[in-house]
Design an enzyme around this catalytic site. Sequence first.
Site, mmCIF file in Angstrom:
data_model
loop_
_atom_site.group_PDB
_atom_site.id
_atom_site.type_symbol
_atom_site.label_atom_id
_atom_site.label_comp_id
_atom_site.label_asym_id
_atom_site.label_seq_id
_atom_site.Cartn_x
_atom_site.Cartn_y
_atom_site.Cartn_z
ATOM 1 N N SER A 102 -2.121 1.953 -4.818
ATOM 2 C CA SER A 102 -0.771 1.737 -5.345
ATOM 3 C C SER A 102 -0.785 0.569 -6.325
ATOM 4 C CB SER A 102 0.215 1.480 -4.200
ATOM 5 O OG SER A 102 1.543 1.555 -4.673
ATOM 6 N N ASN A 103 0.382 0.055 -6.654
ATOM 7 C CA ASN A 103 0.455 -1.083 -7.566
ATOM 8 C C ASN A 103 1.622 -1.983 -7.185
ATOM 9 O OD1 ASN A 103 2.951 -0.391 -9.176
ATOM 10 N ND2 ASN A 103 1.738 1.468 -9.534
#
Lengths: 230, 230
Positions: free
Chosen positions: B38-39
């Site tokens: 993810s980020n």
Amino acid sequence: ELVDAVNQLFVEPKLQGQHWVVTAGPTQEAIDPVRYISNHSSGKMGYAIAQAAASLGAKVSLISGPTKLEAPSGCKRISVTSAQDMHQLAMELAPNADVFIACAAVADYRVAQVAEQKIKKHEDAMQINLVKNPDIVADVAALNENRPFTVGFAAETQDVEHYAKGKLQKKKLNLIAANNVAVQGQGFNSDDNALTLYSADETIPLSLATKVELAQQLVKIISDKVSDQK
Amino acid sequence: ELVDAVNQLFVEPKLQGQHWVVTAGPTQEAIDPVRYISNHSSGKMGYAIAQAAASLGAKVSLISGPTKLEAPSGCKRISVTSAQDMHQLAMELAPNADVFIACAAVADYRVAQVAEQKIKKHEDAMQINLVKNPDIVADVAALNENRPFTVGFAAETQDVEHYAKGKLQKKKLNLIAANNVAVQGQGFNSDDNALTLYSADETIPLSLATKVELAQQLVKIISDKVSDQK
């Protein structure tokens, strides 16, 4: 009942004078400044264990990866991001601890080379190269001096008993708490959980309950085993 | 002032009758049942834009990746996890929208083969193979019929103007909002941000402000441009 309650006030808390170290939550392994690899651990189980030990009078150090949770009262929370950070802190604190409980869902691997700038890739496919992270609970259990009573966790999606007993032996743990995270309504991100505890000579099932209740049972079992050792 | 306030009550909201679609937050790309990529996008900017458009009377569909945020009032939030899910929903909603704002930090790549069981790896190194995700904002901008006014975002850590203008042209966007996420105190996870807007013939800097304020400025600029087109 009144007599019990009054007696309680004068009983020394069960874990007074002990130092417990608990790890909790996921770790985040950076890919570049904006991207990372992580997992669905909420930290709830580890936080509940820290809280349960603190409420019995232990000094508790909670080494926590990124979670949405408030720090439990009476615990010292130390926030970390990566597995390497958590490992470093654990190895500093464990030799001064009576009990070390590794409840965090530590990333087995980190990114081999973290990019300093956001990665620009235009290919249809790419690869991320990973290298193994240090095994925190195994390194604590392998301490020659001042080794704490060491408890691991095994979150599995299949063959739970097989993997859990394997980890108990290979990592030389005192106890391992195993759960099947593939079952809906328990484990990661849930408020409930079911655990099976394995030691060298015992199997103790703890049936489905809130993580708070399970944590209290687990802390009681651990504290009894620590007392037996002394 | 009283006259202004009373007039306000009888003025039709500026965006009455318009449908705006906004994407927000990160996406999560599964590696196996427990791990993901993810980020650090918090979703705050996209949520603030959705709120600002709704408060001017637009019907707003907010397509959101996993965030900690409450749904903004007056918006319809639809929660998604992966880039593919977000893409599917965006392509369903965009042809009925007047404006499409792609504020989500969509993963450029997903894992080529998601493992059904938790991956057991004992090697010192391993690789994750990734394949490119669909480009949501480019696919919306490429719609032949019922194409909405399409706004992209560019979160960069270097050469911000260069990359932003490149995306504007290549993806055939009406407008792109660029920010430098390497600057402390703005962008990902922060409450503040600074943006530079690029269209084919204009550069509009929006200086450091809260995301709520910036969202209001941005929505006003977009709504003026949409009016000009009609």
